[in-house]
Design a protein around this motif. Structure first.
Motif, PDB file in Angstrom:
ATOM      1  N   LEU A  83      30.653  10.641 -14.666  1.00 37.94           N
ATOM      2  CA  LEU A  83      30.000   9.541 -14.922  1.00 37.94           C
ATOM      3  C   LEU A  83      30.757   8.521 -15.990  1.00 37.94           C
ATOM      4  CD1 LEU A  83      26.741  11.304 -16.115  1.00 37.94           C
ATOM      5  CD2 LEU A  83      27.223  10.012 -14.116  1.00 37.94           C
ATOM      6  N   LEU A  84      31.473   9.193 -17.169  1.00 36.10           N
ATOM      7  CA  LEU A  84      32.148   8.447 -17.910  1.00 36.10           C
ATOM      8  C   LEU A  84      33.735   8.406 -17.662  1.00 36.10           C
ATOM      9  CD1 LEU A  84      32.001   6.302 -20.324  1.00 36.10           C
ATOM     10  CD2 LEU A  84      32.160   8.498 -21.815  1.00 36.10           C
ATOM     11  N   ARG A  85      34.353   7.723 -16.968  1.00 35.91           N
ATOM     12  CA  ARG A  85      35.720   7.939 -16.693  1.00 35.91           C
ATOM     13  C   ARG A  85      36.866   7.458 -17.590  1.00 35.91           C
ATOM     14  NH1 ARG A  85      32.809   6.215 -12.813  1.00 35.91           N
ATOM     15  NH2 ARG A  85      33.496   4.216 -13.150  1.00 35.91           N
ATOM     16  N   HIS A  86      36.423   6.188 -18.245  1.00 34.68           N
ATOM     17  CA  HIS A  86      37.430   5.633 -19.149  1.00 34.68           C
ATOM     18  C   HIS A  86      36.552   5.131 -20.535  1.00 34.68           C
ATOM     19  CE1 HIS A  86      40.311   5.383 -16.034  1.00 34.68           C
ATOM     20  NE2 HIS A  86      39.365   4.688 -15.338  1.00 34.68           N
ATOM     21  N   GLN A 127      27.685  19.533 -10.577  1.00 36.11           N
ATOM     22  CA  GLN A 127      28.270  19.238  -9.430  1.00 36.11           C
ATOM     23  C   GLN A 127      29.193  19.962  -8.820  1.00 36.11           C
ATOM     24  OE1 GLN A 127      29.534  14.998 -10.211  1.00 36.11           O
ATOM     25  NE2 GLN A 127      27.656  14.535  -9.957  1.00 36.11           N
ATOM     26  N   HIS A 128      29.850  20.738  -9.904  1.00 34.34           N
ATOM     27  CA  HIS A 128      31.231  21.738  -9.259  1.00 34.34           C
ATOM     28  C   HIS A 128      30.914  23.092  -9.984  1.00 34.34           C
ATOM     29  CE1 HIS A 128      33.284  18.059  -8.228  1.00 34.34           C
ATOM     30  NE2 HIS A 128      32.835  17.561  -9.556  1.00 34.34           N
ATOM     31  N   PRO A 129      29.774  23.691  -9.520  1.00 28.30           N
ATOM     32  CA  PRO A 129      29.344  25.121 -10.138  1.00 28.30           C
ATOM     33  C   PRO A 129      30.493  26.313  -9.885  1.00 28.30           C
ATOM     34  CG  PRO A 129      28.457  24.684  -8.034  1.00 28.30           C
ATOM     35  CD  PRO A 129      29.152  23.305  -8.433  1.00 28.30           C
ATOM     36  N   TYR A 130      31.431  26.202  -9.082  1.00 28.83           N
ATOM     37  CA  TYR A 130      32.469  27.115  -8.783  1.00 28.83           C
ATOM     38  C   TYR A 130      33.360  26.968 -10.090  1.00 28.83           C
ATOM     39  CZ  TYR A 130      36.774  29.217  -7.480  1.00 28.83           C
ATOM     40  OH  TYR A 130      38.219  30.028  -7.416  1.00 28.83           O
ATOM     41  N   PHE A 131      33.623  25.608 -10.706  1.00 28.53           N
ATOM     42  CA  PHE A 131      34.413  25.254 -11.801  1.00 28.53           C
ATOM     43  C   PHE A 131      33.924  25.983 -13.046  1.00 28.53           C
ATOM     44  CE2 PHE A 131      35.911  22.746 -15.130  1.00 28.53           C
ATOM     45  CZ  PHE A 131      37.349  23.052 -15.134  1.00 28.53           C
ATOM     46  N   SER A 132      32.539  25.613 -13.167  1.00 27.71           N
ATOM     47  CA  SER A 132      31.770  25.704 -14.448  1.00 27.71           C
ATOM     48  C   SER A 132      31.447  27.332 -14.682  1.00 27.71           C
ATOM     49  CB  SER A 132      30.586  24.686 -14.566  1.00 27.71           C
ATOM     50  OG  SER A 132      29.793  25.368 -13.473  1.00 27.71           O
ATOM     51  N   LYS A 133      31.387  28.065 -13.617  1.00 27.62           N
ATOM     52  CA  LYS A 133      31.017  29.389 -13.804  1.00 27.62           C
ATOM     53  C   LYS A 133      32.055  30.246 -14.629  1.00 27.62           C
ATOM     54  CE  LYS A 133      33.300  31.608  -9.849  1.00 27.62           C
ATOM     55  NZ  LYS A 133      33.030  32.004  -8.348  1.00 27.62           N
ATOM     56  N   ASP A 134      33.198  30.067 -14.850  1.00 24.03           N
ATOM     57  CA  ASP A 134      34.142  30.450 -15.777  1.00 24.03           C
ATOM     58  C   ASP A 134      34.044  29.488 -16.750  1.00 24.03           C
ATOM     59  OD1 ASP A 134      35.957  32.045 -17.114  1.00 24.03           O
ATOM     60  OD2 ASP A 134      37.280  32.450 -15.370  1.00 24.03           O
ATOM     61  N   ALA A 135      33.848  30.266 -18.173  1.00 25.22           N
ATOM     62  CA  ALA A 135      33.796  29.400 -19.329  1.00 25.22           C
ATOM     63  C   ALA A 135      35.214  29.042 -19.711  1.00 25.22           C
ATOM     64  CB  ALA A 135      32.936  29.972 -20.415  1.00 25.22           C
ATOM     65  N   ARG A 136      36.270  29.679 -19.326  1.00 24.46           N
ATOM     66  CA  ARG A 136      37.646  29.644 -19.773  1.00 24.46           C
ATOM     67  C   ARG A 136      38.137  28.482 -19.220  1.00 24.46           C
ATOM     68  NH1 ARG A 136      39.034  35.746 -18.821  1.00 24.46           N
ATOM     69  NH2 ARG A 136      38.069  35.335 -16.956  1.00 24.46           N
ATOM     70  N   ALA A 176      30.484  18.741 -25.133  1.00 27.17           N
ATOM     71  CA  ALA A 176      29.765  19.631 -23.895  1.00 27.17           C
ATOM     72  C   ALA A 176      28.279  19.600 -23.889  1.00 27.17           C
ATOM     73  CB  ALA A 176      30.012  21.117 -24.342  1.00 27.17           C
ATOM     74  N   ASP A 177      27.694  18.703 -25.252  1.00 23.46           N
ATOM     75  CA  ASP A 177      26.172  18.436 -25.120  1.00 23.46           C
ATOM     76  C   ASP A 177      25.931  17.101 -24.329  1.00 23.46           C
ATOM     77  OD1 ASP A 177      25.689  20.672 -26.848  1.00 23.46           O
ATOM     78  OD2 ASP A 177      26.474  19.239 -28.783  1.00 23.46           O
ATOM     79  N   ALA A 178      26.961  16.544 -24.084  1.00 21.44           N
ATOM     80  CA  ALA A 178      26.753  15.045 -23.289  1.00 21.44           C
ATOM     81  C   ALA A 178      26.583  15.233 -21.946  1.00 21.44           C
ATOM     82  CB  ALA A 178      28.138  14.354 -23.518  1.00 21.44           C
ATOM     83  N   ARG A 179      25.935  14.212 -21.115  1.00 24.66           N
ATOM     84  CA  ARG A 179      25.625  14.195 -19.949  1.00 24.66           C
ATOM     85  C   ARG A 179      26.826  14.465 -18.920  1.00 24.66           C
ATOM     86  NH1 ARG A 179      22.362   8.900 -18.636  1.00 24.66           N
ATOM     87  NH2 ARG A 179      22.815   9.839 -16.605  1.00 24.66           N
ATOM     88  N   THR A 180      27.905  13.795 -19.339  1.00 25.54           N
ATOM     89  CA  THR A 180      28.962  13.731 -18.422  1.00 25.54           C
ATOM     90  C   THR A 180      29.586  15.190 -18.169  1.00 25.54           C
ATOM     91  OG1 THR A 180      29.953  11.660 -19.191  1.00 25.54           O
ATOM     92  CG2 THR A 180      31.407  13.138 -18.127  1.00 25.54           C
ATOM     93  N   TRP A 181      29.479  16.057 -19.160  1.00 24.88           N
ATOM     94  CA  TRP A 181      30.133  17.397 -18.935  1.00 24.88           C
ATOM     95  C   TRP A 181      28.965  18.201 -18.142  1.00 24.88           C
ATOM     96  CZ3 TRP A 181      33.801  20.063 -22.708  1.00 24.88           C
ATOM     97  CH2 TRP A 181      33.821  21.011 -22.609  1.00 24.88           C
ATOM     98  N   LYS A 182      27.680  18.009 -18.629  1.00 26.61           N
ATOM     99  CA  LYS A 182      26.606  18.817 -18.029  1.00 26.61           C
ATOM    100  C   LYS A 182      26.372  18.578 -16.263  1.00 26.61           C
ATOM    101  CE  LYS A 182      23.821  19.260 -21.998  1.00 26.61           C
ATOM    102  NZ  LYS A 182      22.519  19.132 -22.888  1.00 26.61           N
TER     103      LYS A 182
END
Length: 777
Positions: free
Chosen positions: A542-545, A310-319, A299-305
């Motif tokens: 950003l990091l897929r593989h 880019q997808h605020p609808y998904f990230s608004k619920d931490a679950r 969660a500290d990495a750039r890919t997660w952030k």
């Protein structure tokens, strides 16, 4: 009973009175003479002690505040599941199995009850399906309450069956032997016993518990699955091969291959059934310290952030769950004489805290791809059910009961990246990991050169600053100045555009479907368009593989040890390697010397030890003492007389390169060679830390460039295979994906190792492993 005292300050009057009331509760429900499990913050219900010791521990150390339901001390579940003697604190080997069944039933009961309540609140006409779910649970509850036989107090029907299935798996019983055991037990137990008649009936109970899989037939040549619109086909829709090994109507039809698919949704929902695990599933949002300078979790990495932005609808619920996909082939028989390659596909949830993130208990096997041959690039055929479910989890989600907040929510999930070794990396991504463009990160700008018998990947000077003095040094490198700059990194959109023309290419290994060996220029090194691009968000990641650090480190260590000790078939300093130096007109002191009799002599190199020095090094390695379970295999791999190390595992190379090798070669080699190897070991040691500072990762990215350039000045070009080159990209991937600990293959390979012990039927090992996995979930 009031439990608010559990959170009160220790030694306060309220807390002391609460402890006394707890002990009184235990006396009333268990008895005064029994020893009990200690729920203090140290023992955590893992140790059985006298009541006097438990009282002292609770007063001095405090009680575990997360132990809110006193199941080990007589408190009943919400659904009245009977307690056996083992639940009261007595030492009994059945304890873990019984408590696990009760916990699972209680969680399922809460889930079903809240699901039905949600349906009633949101639907005027309740469907028949929603009524069937509680009926299934009530049948399980009846079996949990039912005595194994009249007067039995130790086992219920359900707990005994689950325990018996565990024994079957661990001891590799066949289905027939299990049926025979059930027949014998039914005769031996008193009249009125409630055991099932066969293994088939016992296995039905696991499906009712939510543990099971879907069997999907597959084409013999990996062309297609007999699934969805092809479910009733008798022949492959691509190559026309029969679905069955035996198609005679008089005999049972046997399919060529069976893919075992473990549905993902129910197991993701199960993570929220327990209040403790449900709280952990939002750790990354609620309890993680968001420090921009430190990397300690994905969660500290750039890919997660950036994914969250880019997808605020998904990230608004931490679950909502972030997932990783890992796959690797392994031989279930544990012997190379019997060639067999089976491929489990594992899903890993990343919402959990760091100390649980890569634990084996949270690995979810999603697919079990059958052997005997590896799927290769046709693995996409087998990934179809999983990708289909991932698309549904992203678009629609699934209604889930959160036991922590005691509310329902719509759970969504997204796949962040894949974790594989380098061959599997090529199978999943679709980029061939062989040839002149073997590096997917560099893509078409991979710097490679053909040698006499192989391809080398040198040219790391292009990553140096433009005015660096090494760029103009011809003699110590490849005989040329380096004028090129570092290549740009390709985004997901770039990769999607590159593979767009491969969208309709069909897979399969049927002889009639074989393609021409040569690829077009526009294909680059692509063999297919990955099925993961069907996920709407995949090209935005950003990091897929992920590159696997463990295998990169092992290959580099093997190259160094083989070359330093001049080991047969392991050294990179061969006759052809010296010829390569002549072709490049560099390092003339290492060129082959022709003798009068026409033979060639290989001059000794500064990086190669003599036989005596090699023996001294091996004696040094063998004399090292390691903690049990840390690197105990290293001593067995050392052959002092022949001066070589054979049979090293990945973790052995991890310890050798970082801890042992730099000290063992000191005094044997020149200072510049020793310094380069020391810096390389220190690079991997710092890279594999559990916590990393961002500034340290930036420094590692600069250091590895200089380290590889120093190695280019020491070792011959043949030393630099693609695995050595991949070390160049590891710091960048740490910055994008977080610490190495959460994205490497070592825990996954240990997990695969446990699966090898579950093979019973050599003709169908997949069935044995699938069965064992279900029983142990």
């Amino acid at each position: 009973m009031d439990k608010s005292w559990m959170t009160a300050r220790k030694f306060s009057r309220e807390y002391v009175q609460g402890v006394q009331s707890f002990m009184k509760f235990v006396d009333e429900h268990i008895g005064q003479e029994r020893e009990i499990k200690c729920p203090c913050t140290f023992c955590l219900n893992s140790y059985i002690r006298s009541k006097e010791e438990v009282l002292d521990h609770l007063l001095i150390r405090g009680i575990d505040t997360e132990y809110t339901r006193w199941i080990h001390h007589g408190e009943l579940f919400d659904y009245q599941v009977p307690r056996s003697d083992s639940d009261n604190g007595s030492v009994n080997e059945d304890d873990d199995h019984t408590n696990g069944v009760n916990d699972l039933l209680n969680d399922l009961g809460n889930f079903y009850e809240n699901t039905r309540r949600f349906d009633k609140d949101h639907n005027t006409n309740e469907s028949e399906e929603s009524e069937d779910i509680p009926m299934t649970f009530l049948e399980l509850l009846r079996k949990a309450e039912q005595e194994l036989y009249p007067g039995c107090s130790k086992f219920s029907t359900l707990s005994f069956i689950v325990h018996l299935l565990h024994i079957k798996v661990y001891n590799k019983w066949s289905n027939k032997s299990f049926d025979m055991m059930l027949t014998l037990l039914k005769k031996a137990l008193p009249h009125g016993e409630t055991l099932p008649k066969s293994y088939y009936d016992a296995k039905k109970i696991l499906n009712d518990l939510g543990l099971g899989y879907t069997a999907i037939h597959a084409c013999k040549y990996d062309c297609a699955l007999f699934w969805k619109e092809y479910e009733n086909y008798q022949e492959c829709p691509v190559c026309g091969t029969s679905r069955w090994k035996v198609s005679n109507a008089k005999r049972k039809q046997i399919p060529h291959k069976i893919l075992r698919y473990f549905p993902l949704k129910p197991r993701l929902q199960r993570l929220f059934m327990s209040p403790k695990t449900a709280a952990d599933m939002r750790w990354h949002s609620d309890k993680r310290i968001n420090d921009e300078k430190e990397l300690k979790h994905p969660a500290d990495a750039r890919t997660w952030k950036e994914f969250d932005q880019q997808h605020p609808y998904f990230s608004k619920d931490a679950r909502n769950i972030r997932l990783a996909l890992a796959t690797d082939g392994f031989n279930p028989f544990g012997t190379m004489s019997n060639s067999y390659s089976m491929w489990p596909v594992i899903i890993i949830p990343y919402n959990l805290p760091p100390w649980k993130c890569m634990k084996k208990s949270y690995f979810m096997m999603s697919l079990l791809i059958p052997g005997p041959h590896q799927p290769g690039k046709d693995i996409d055929i087998y990934l179809q059910p999983l990708v289909d479910e991932l698309k549904d989890l992203w678009n629609e989600g699934v209604q889930t009961y959160d036991a922590f907040s005691k509310k329902n929510f719509q759970m969504h999930a997204a796949l962040l990246w894949t974790i594989n070794d380098f061959p599997a990396y090529g199978c999943v991504s679709g980029w061939s990991t062989k040839g002149y463009m073997a590096c997917l990160v560099c893509n078409k700008h991979t710097c490679s050169k053909g040698l006499r018998s192989k391809i080398c990947y040198m040219g790391h000077r292009r990553y140096l600053p433009r005015g660096h003095k090494w760029r103009k040094n011809k003699i110590k490198f490849d005989g040329k100045e380096e004028l090129n700059m570092a290549p740009k990194y390709f985004s997901g959109n770039d990769v999607s555009q590159q593979t767009m023309h491969l969208k309709g290419v069909k897979g399969g290994k049927h002889p009639s479907l074989k393609k021409k060996n040569k690829r077009d220029k526009q294909d680059l090194n692509w063999t297919k368009r990955s099925i993961l691009f069907e996920l709407h968000y995949w090209k935005t990641i950003l990091l897929r593989h992920n590159l696997d650090v463990m295998h990169i480190e092992k290959n580099i260590c093997d190259n160094i040890l083989g070359t330093l000790l001049n080991m047969d078939k392991k050294t990179k300093d061969t006759y052809k390697a010296r010829k390569d130096l002549e072709d490049m007109n560099i390092r003339k002191e290492l060129h082959l010397k022709k003798r009068n009799d026409g033979r060639y002599v290989i001059p000794p190199a500064a990086y190669a030890m003599s036989k005596k020095e090699g023996q001294q090094f091996c004696e040094f390695v063998k004399a090292q003492k390691f903690s049990d379970g840390y690197a105990s295999n290293i001593a067995r791999c050392v052959n002092v007389f022949e001066a070589k190390l054979v049979g090293l595992k990945s973790h052995d190379c991890h310890v050798l390169l970082q801890r042992v090798l730099p000290y063992g070669i000191r005094g044997c080699l020149s200072k510049d060679i020793y310094a380069a190897i020391l810096e390389l070991g220190d690079f991997f040691r710092r890279l594999c830390c559990r916590k990393l500072m961002v500034e340290d990762v930036n420094k590692l990215e600069k250091d590895i460039i200089e380290i590889l350039c120093k190695l280019e000045m020491i070792f011959p070009p043949a030393f630099f295979d693609v695995m050595v080159h991949l070390a160049m990209h590891l710091p960048r991937e740490v910055m994008l994906g977080g610490p190495v600990q959460y994205r490497w293959m070592y825990p996954i390979e240990r997990y695969l190792g446990t699966l090898k012990g579950y093979v019973r039927n050599k003709a169908r090992p997949e069935g044995s492993i699938a069965e064992a996995y279900i029983v142990n979930v």
